[in-house]
Design a protein around this motif. Structure first.
Motif, PDB file in Angstrom:
ATOM      1  N   TRP A  40      -0.852   3.369 -10.216  1.00 50.32           N
ATOM      2  CA  TRP A  40      -0.859   3.883  -8.842  1.00 50.32           C
ATOM      3  C   TRP A  40      -1.693   3.010  -7.902  1.00 50.32           C
ATOM      4  O   TRP A  40      -1.599   3.136  -6.702  1.00 50.32           O
ATOM      5  N   TYR A  59      -5.557   7.068  -3.578  1.00 51.96           N
ATOM      6  CA  TYR A  59      -4.220   6.664  -4.019  1.00 51.96           C
ATOM      7  C   TYR A  59      -3.625   7.645  -5.027  1.00 51.96           C
ATOM      8  O   TYR A  59      -2.471   8.041  -4.899  1.00 51.96           O
ATOM      9  N   TYR A  63      -0.257   9.596  -4.565  1.00 55.16           N
ATOM     10  CA  TYR A  63       0.813   9.230  -5.508  1.00 55.16           C
ATOM     11  C   TYR A  63       1.385  10.478  -6.183  1.00 55.16           C
ATOM     12  O   TYR A  63       2.597  10.649  -6.300  1.00 55.16           O
TER      13      TYR A  63
END
Length: 197
Positions: A40, A59, A63
């Motif tokens: 990710w 993130y 994600y």
């Protein structure tokens, strides 16, 4: 074609014969497929997947809103701490699955003989709890059928509740483009998935 490689992807027949599928998806409403990527933490995804201004420590949370799983390729190179695993688990929603890759010290360097590393890996991965998906063991292309008994002994060390998929990359494990019966029997007996790439 060299075993496992082809430059002509458009000419490959990717369909599986009915006896190779291994599961029944006749009821399409019951089929459950998880979509994800190997990692990710891709700065290149800013403006493509991640919005501008998203911090790298956000993130995974972002994600996991759009993907259902992650291969967790990073575990092939280093086993994360228990604290990091719990942090990652808590950043993802119910139903998300981490699919960690077995450390290369086990799969490549030790050719399945690094049992202390394996046990430490398993202990840490179980901290994912309900977020732990299929663990991916990609064996070295040096691991041949002559190592079958090593593979069989290794599989005996896998906890019953630990899902494992194994990719055998040497052609000695295949005959007529199918896994040889001894491997199929071993995997079936221990509920191991075959990973074919």
């Amino acid at each position: 074609m060299e075993f496992g490689k082809t430059p002509l992807f458009e000419k490959v027949n990717y369909k599986l014969a009915p006896d190779q599928i291994g599961f029944d998806i006749s009821d399409k409403n019951e089929a459950n497929f998880l979509i994800g990527t190997p990692t990710w933490n891709q700065k290149e995804w800013i403006d493509l997947i991640y919005p501008k201004g998203l911090k790298s420590n956000q993130y995974l949370s972002y994600y996991s809103k759009y993907f259902h799983s992650i291969e967790l390729n990073s575990t092939h190179y280093a086993i994360p701490t228990s604290e990091r695993i719990i942090e990652w688990r808590n950043m993802t929603p119910d139903g998300f699955r981490f699919c960690p890759k077995v450390p290369q010290k086990v799969s490549h360097g030790g050719l399945l003989n690094e049992i202390d590393v394996w046990n430490y890996f398993v202990k840490n991965m179980l901290l994912f709890e309900d977020r732990l998906g299929l663990t991916f063991l990609q064996l070295s292309d040096r691991f041949t059928y002559s190592n079958f008994f090593t593979l069989s002994a290794f599989i005996q060390t896998i906890p019953k509740d630990f899902q494992l998929g194994v990719e055998l990359r040497h052609e000695s494990f295949y005959r007529n483009q199918a896994l040889i019966p001894e491997v199929v029997d071993l995997f079936y007996k221990h509920n191991i998935s075959a990973v074919i790439t």
